[in-house]
Scaffold this motif. Structure first.
Motif, PDB file in Angstrom:
ATOM      1  N   LYS A   1       1.036  -1.562  -0.125  1.00 14.31           N
ATOM      2  CA  LYS A   1      -0.488  -0.099   0.282  1.00 14.31           C
ATOM      3  C   LYS A   1       0.801   1.426   0.142  1.00 14.31           C
ATOM      4  O   LYS A   1       0.836   1.398  -0.705  1.00 14.31           O
ATOM      5  CB  LYS A   1      -0.787  -0.106   1.357  1.00 14.31           C
ATOM      6  CG  LYS A   1      -2.259   1.130   0.867  1.00 14.31           C
ATOM      7  CD  LYS A   1      -2.972   0.624   2.293  1.00 14.31           C
ATOM      8  CE  LYS A   1      -4.145   0.872   2.699  1.00 14.31           C
ATOM      9  NZ  LYS A   1      -4.618   2.801   4.043  1.00 14.31           N
TER      10      LYS A   1
ATOM     11  N   ASN B   1      -8.113  -5.168  -1.397  1.00  9.96           N
ATOM     12  CA  ASN B   1      -6.897  -4.284  -1.396  1.00  9.96           C
ATOM     13  C   ASN B   1      -5.777  -4.570  -2.391  1.00  9.96           C
ATOM     14  O   ASN B   1      -4.830  -3.627  -2.478  1.00  9.96           O
ATOM     15  CB  ASN B   1      -6.568  -4.424   0.297  1.00  9.96           C
ATOM     16  CG  ASN B   1      -6.969  -4.455   1.450  1.00  9.96           C
ATOM     17  OD1 ASN B   1      -7.195  -3.282   1.035  1.00  9.96           O
ATOM     18  ND2 ASN B   1      -7.750  -5.231   2.056  1.00  9.96           N
TER      19      ASN B   1
ATOM     20  N   ASP C   1      -6.209  -2.325  -5.344  1.00 10.96           N
ATOM     21  CA  ASP C   1      -5.866  -0.914  -5.238  1.00 10.96           C
ATOM     22  C   ASP C   1      -4.516  -0.902  -5.885  1.00 10.96           C
ATOM     23  O   ASP C   1      -4.343  -0.352  -6.176  1.00 10.96           O
ATOM     24  CB  ASP C   1      -6.243  -0.485  -3.336  1.00 10.96           C
ATOM     25  CG  ASP C   1      -7.916  -0.042  -3.233  1.00 10.96           C
ATOM     26  OD1 ASP C   1      -8.744  -0.658  -4.448  1.00 10.96           O
ATOM     27  OD2 ASP C   1      -8.359  -0.116  -2.521  1.00 10.96           O
ATOM     28  N   CYS C   2      -3.847  -2.125  -4.936  1.00 15.34           N
ATOM     29  CA  CYS C   2      -2.303  -1.715  -5.053  1.00 15.34           C
ATOM     30  C   CYS C   2      -2.103  -2.113  -6.713  1.00 15.34           C
ATOM     31  O   CYS C   2      -1.916  -1.443  -7.431  1.00 15.34           O
ATOM     32  CB  CYS C   2      -1.750  -3.523  -4.481  1.00 15.34           C
ATOM     33  SG  CYS C   2      -1.555  -2.539  -2.246  1.00 15.34           S
TER      34      CYS C   2
END
Ligand SMILES: Nc1ncnc2c1ncn2[C@@H]1O[C@H](COP(=O)(O)OP(=O)(O)OP(=O)(O)O)[C@@H](O)[C@H]1O
Ligand SMILES: [Mg+2]
Length: 1047
Positions: free
Chosen positions: A442, A471, A474-475
């Motif tokens: 992140k 998650n 998103d990365c």
């Protein structure tokens, strides 16, 4: 700037005079068409000599930075880096060898460059001309000087060919080999390390220890030794054993060598943890056996059963012998020491990464079987022989806070490290925890997103990638991903593929990615050298793990240079510096589980008393090291004083006493393993686990046995992870949980018991938000548990049969059937063993009062289809499958003239008839051979008979005759017949003979409550029990033929 860094002297490619010189490798390569080398490289058979862009398999190199980009680079802030003891004065980082203008020492790289120079390729990213490095690094590798041959007689000696020297070593042509072996080596000339080892490997029978850097071509030296053996022994009259520490390495070797040696008639067989019975057959016929130390250990523990095979072994090849220093290296050490003692004619060739004390390995292996007092021939090569220039930096940081705070500090430093060293190429960041991979990814993704396009250190993703984990999604939009064993499999694969394809440029992962998955990259960062290890918290990585992580950087077939950075605490710098420079002394680990190995050797007859135990010990690597570094080896119970001789005596005596205390070996003057010790060695059970098994109470219930299994040392790493307990509490409270844990969940044993029962009762894993993220971990742990549990339960069964405790044995057999089928043996869930039936279908059947496979078989097909809403021919097919399910029959009677009176009671001659009810005997079920167990017991809990028969021998049924001593008129005899590992197959028959009271002695006051002993059903109770003291007689091994029961 103060910055801890280790940069071995590898930038040694200096021009020798103005005129260009070709080394042999270059010459060979230049004779080949480019396409050939590319294909070879893609197949992993050669180094990639093409520019990165030309290779399909090579990771992409990003747009090379322009000067402007360089200026955008954020300089590393000197003050943030704490000085290490080898701190360089200001500017080390700036001067670091990571500059793009440096060259790999790989001759292939140079050849390629020249090829482009001459043939007009426009790849101008490569620097100026370089020539063969003949520079001799006296200070770095003096030993090479000591051993440089005057002239290797077998070197290529064509009148028209120039002498080909690399690092002062004359290269040997593959034409020196007999024609039939030449195809094994897909290059014309052996490289320097191979040429230097050629004479010993191919022209002598001496043992050899070769230590040289990663990717320097060590495998070819093993291949030369194989050729030597093939040259001197007739086919079929010898075997070669190759041992490597991981299954992945074995699989790779199997593929490669079967191709190479198979055509010569030398077949290869892989024998690893994953191998099945048919692989064992292949081993009988193969010439080359490819195996792990663990598997070979378990084979050689039974070597008397495989005596013929073992006597044929002529050559033992040990890859990555430096694992001796890892805990599992003890197995390698024990197995090699054993091979030295059982096979008098075995030659050893061992390969190692660079270690300073390879002479100790040489001393341990000895020169040859007849000259054990002399060391093996030793060849050692330094970093200058590394084909891919790997710059290794160890960065130490001041740590004032706890592990968590320190990890955070390192995360903050990471962008600067990437900026400095990544060369804008793919990066792999190894993190301490799974959570850490996510938070680091992140952080890097945000760093990338915030930077201006020119200031970014990796390209944007080439295409949009879909991930399940939000998650992760998103990365990946910033071309960053995280990867760990807890991720959904689909996500893991997606990340790996995206990295190889270039859509993901940075992977933050745990150390699991360092093995098994072949993801090479240019730049590896080990961010923090600790990892999460269950309840013990954070612990330092094992050396092998670190080496494997570093090894991801610059695989020879993909890259020509690479960089690795280890970020660690200041005080650890020295340790890692020594490790990466190959200065760390190799120590033994045998002392850590010496008791297990002594037990195995006593079982084999290698050790018969304290004296021979000591003799065996002096043949180990442990002994070689103890002579030099006694203080390193402190053993429990050993005060560590006195001379080495005294200490060895003490160590041997202590371990023998321990084994005797637990009745694993006899107390006679000649030591022998008891049946219990035999089972421990046969099933490869840890001594600590064996102690738990030996402490099982008499007439142990299923819950007692489950508790003992759950406490096995083999599972001690499976601790509750952060946040997991609430999920396991939900599972514990599930009404289907048979043996709930009545105390606070805390121990590994609690977790293991709950996992096993969740599987056996088909309990759904909680679907709450907070539980969902633990599911992948649960699945991993199920796999680990079921990998060990079958041999552990078999060990318990063997011990209980030997103990003459039919109640415990019967309960253990019941648990074994449940574990084998992954459903409780006595529940309707056993119908799940029929293909096409899942837990939901079982529920529907149970609601319709169909509870067994027999019930199902009696149904009409259309009713089945109606119940489960399926179309024909589903019902008919299911009924056919039920017909094939093994169904046993048993009847029991007392034979004619069967009664005889004795002082202690009446002896009855009994006859049990067993067989299958199936029309066709089910020799196999679910692709596994079917075995049948027969157990007879008296109602007061004495074992009367036990045997195990292959289903093949039961096609006409079988009579089993045995005698039963009854001591009271109320006693009965019960027999059980069951299929191993198949749930719901047990059938029983009882006989209560009507004999006059007068035939029996007067009843004793106290008699066991028969009904209690017979009962299998227990009240809901704890799955974890306290142990009871042991209380039984121990016969020496050999008193029964139990051993063969399971084979
Ligand atoms: N003489 C040679 N000429 C050209 N290529 C070679 C030569 N010897 C080996 N290679 C290639 O070099 C690569 C690395 O070889 P190898 O796997 O044997 O190295 P290693 O020393 O065992 O490395 P590791 O420590 O990673 O196990 C292989 O792709 C191999 O085909
Ligand atoms: Mg190798």
């Amino acid at each position: 700037m103060q910055y801890g860094s280790y940069c071995p002297q590898m930038e040694d490619v200096s021009a020798v005079g103005g005129e260009m010189q070709y080394d042999a490798y270059d010459l060979g390569l230049l004779q080949q068409p480019v396409i050939d080398r590319r294909t070879q490289a893609a197949e992993g058979r050669a180094r990639l000599t093409l520019p990165h862009s030309a290779s399909q398999a090579a990771p992409r190199s990003f747009v090379q930075p322009t000067q402007r980009v360089e200026r955008d680079t954020e300089p590393i802030e000197p003050a943030r880096y704490a000085p290490s003891h080898f701190t360089y004065d200001g500017g080390l980082v700036a001067r670091s060898s990571s500059s793009q203008n440096e060259l790999a020492s790989s001759p292939a790289y140079k050849a390629n460059e020249r090829r482009h120079h001459y043939f007009g390729n426009l790849d101008h990213q490569l620097p100026q001309e370089n020539t063969v490095n003949e520079r001799y690094q006296e200070d770095e590798e003096r030993h090479v000087a000591d051993t440089v041959p005057q002239r290797i007689t077998n070197s290529l000696n064509l009148p028209h060919a120039p002498r080909m020297l690399v690092q002062g070593i004359e290269l040997v042509s593959t034409h020196e080999l007999p024609d039939r072996f030449r195809a094994i080596f897909p290059f014309p000339v052996f490289n320097a390390i191979q040429s230097k080892s050629f004479k010993t490997a191919f022209q002598s029978n001496d043992n050899l220890v070769l230590s040289s850097p990663t990717g320097s071509g060590k495998t070819a030296v093993l291949e030369l030794a194989v050729c030597r053996t093939a040259n001197i022994f007739p086919v079929g009259q010898y075997k070669i054993v190759y041992q490597a520490p991981t299954k992945a390495l074995c699989a790779e070797r199997q593929r490669d060598w079967q191709k190479k040696f198979g055509s010569l008639g030398l077949d290869c067989a892989e024998l690893t943890g994953d191998s099945n019975a048919s692989d064992l057959k292949n081993v009988q016929s193969a010439t080359i056996i490819i195996t792990t130390p663990e598997k070979w250990d378990s084979m050689t523990r039974k070597w008397k059963d495989h005596e013929k095979l073992m006597q044929l072994v002529r050559l033992c090849l040990i890859d990555e012998v430096h694992i001796l220093k890892e805990a599992r290296g003890a197995t390698l050490e024990a197995v090699v020491s054993r091979m030295k003692s059982i096979g008098s004619q075995i030659r050893f060739v061992a390969l190692s990464a660079t270690v300073p004390n390879s002479e100790d390995i040489a001393t341990w292996l000895g020169k040859d079987p007849n000259n054990q007092h002399l060391p093996a021939v030793r060849e050692r090569f330094g970093e200058e022989f590394r084909p891919v220039k790997l710059q290794k930096h160890v960065c130490g940081f001041q740590s004032n806070g706890n592990d968590f705070a320190f990890d955070q500090t390192l995360s903050q430093k990471l962008p600067n490290v990437i900026a400095k060293y990544s060369h804008r190429k793919p990066v792999m960041v190894f993190c301490a925890t799974r959570q850490g991979t996510q938070s680091t990814a992140k952080l890097l993704a945000e760093w990338w997103a915030k930077a201006s396009p020119m200031g970014r250190y990796w390209e944007a993703p080439r295409k949009r990638i879909k991930m399940i984990d939000p998650n992760l999604q998103d990365c990946v939009d910033s071309a960053v991903a995280f990867h760990h064993a807890g991720l959904e499999l689909a996500d893991r694969h997606a990340v790996e593929t995206a990295f190889l394809e270039g859509s993901v440029s940075v992977i933050c992962c745990t150390s699991t990615l360092a093995v098994g998955v072949n993801l090479p990259c240019h730049f590896v960062v080990i961010k923090n050298t600790v990892t999460y290890a269950g309840g013990v918290g954070m612990k330092e990585y094992a050396d092998l793990e670190v080496m494997q992580m570093l090894g991801r950087a610059g695989r020879p077939q993909f890259d020509d240079s690479a960089v690795a950075v280890i970020m660690t605490r200041q005080e650890k710098v020295r340790h890692y510096e020594k490790m990466v420079s190959g200065q760390e002394v190799l120590e033994s680990c045998l002392h850590l589980n010496l008791t297990d190995h002594l037990n195995a050797e006593i079982g084999l007859g290698t050790i018969t008393d304290a004296y021979s135990a000591k003799t065996w010990l002096t043949g180990t690597f442990l002994y070689v090291r103890m002579k030099q570094n006694q203080n390193h080896y402190r053993l429990e119970g050993d005060i560590g004083s006195g001379d080495l001789d005294e200490r060895l005596d003490r160590i041997c005596n202590r371990d023998i006493e321990l084994l005797q205390e637990y009745e694993l070996v006899t107390s006679d003057s000649k030591l022998e393993t008891t049946e219990y010790g035999g089972a421990m060695a046969r099933y490869y059970v840890n001594f600590a686990t064996m102690k738990v098994f030996m402490d099982l109470p008499p007439k142990a219930k299923v819950s007692d046995i489950l508790a003992a299994l759950s406490k096995a040392a083999e599972f001690q790493e499976l601790r509750f992870r952060a946040g997991e307990k609430s999920t396991y509490k939900i599972l514990n409270d599930n009404p289907l949980m048979r043996y709930r844990i009545p105390v606070d969940l805390a121990l590994s044993a609690h977790k293991v018991s709950l996992i096993i029962q969740t599987v056996l009762s088909s309990i759904d894993f909680p679907d709450e938000e907070k539980s969902r993220k633990h599911r992948a971990q649960y699945n991993t742990e199920v796999a680990i548990i079921f990998q060990h549990v079958h041999r552990l339960i078999r060990c318990i069964i063997d011990c209980q049969i030997q103990r003459d405790d039919p109640v415990s044995a019967r309960n253990a057999l019941m648990l074994a059937r449940s574990l084998g089928a992954r459903v409780w043996d006595d529940s309707p869930l056993h119908m799940k063993q029929i293909e096409g039936i899942g837990p939901i279908t079982v529920r529907k059947f149970v609601n319709a009062n169909i509870k067994t496979i027999e019930d199902l078989e009696r149904m009409e097909s259309h009713r089945i289809e109606g119940l489960v809403s399926r179309n024909p021919p589903f019902g008919a097919k299911l009924i056919d499958k039920c017909r094939a399910f093994p169904k046993l029959r048993i009847s029991l009677s007392a034979g004619h003239n069967s009664v005889s009176k004795r002082n202690e009671g009446v002896i009855l001659n009994m006859k049990a008839e067993i067989g299958f009810l199936n029309e066709i005997v089910p020799v196999q079920f679910n692709r596994k051979a079917v075995y049948v167990c027969f157990l007879a017991e008296s109602s007061d809990g004495r074992k009367l008979h036990f045997c195990r028969i292959s289903a093949k021998k039961l096609d006409k049924g079988q009579d089993i005759l045995f005698s039963a001593l009854l001591t009271s008129s109320t006693q009965s005899v019960t027999c059980y017949v069951m299929c191993d590992d198949i749930a719901g197959t047990m059938r029983e028959a009882s006989v209560q003979p009507k004999l006059p009271l007068s035939m029996f002695p007067a009843p004793k006051l106290q008699s066991a409550d028969d009904s209690e002993l017979r009962g299998n059903k227990e009240p809901r109770k704890s799955g974890i029990n306290n142990s009871h003291p042991r209380n039984f007689n121990v016969p020496a091994r050999g008193h029964s033929k139990l051993k063969t029961c399971w084979e």
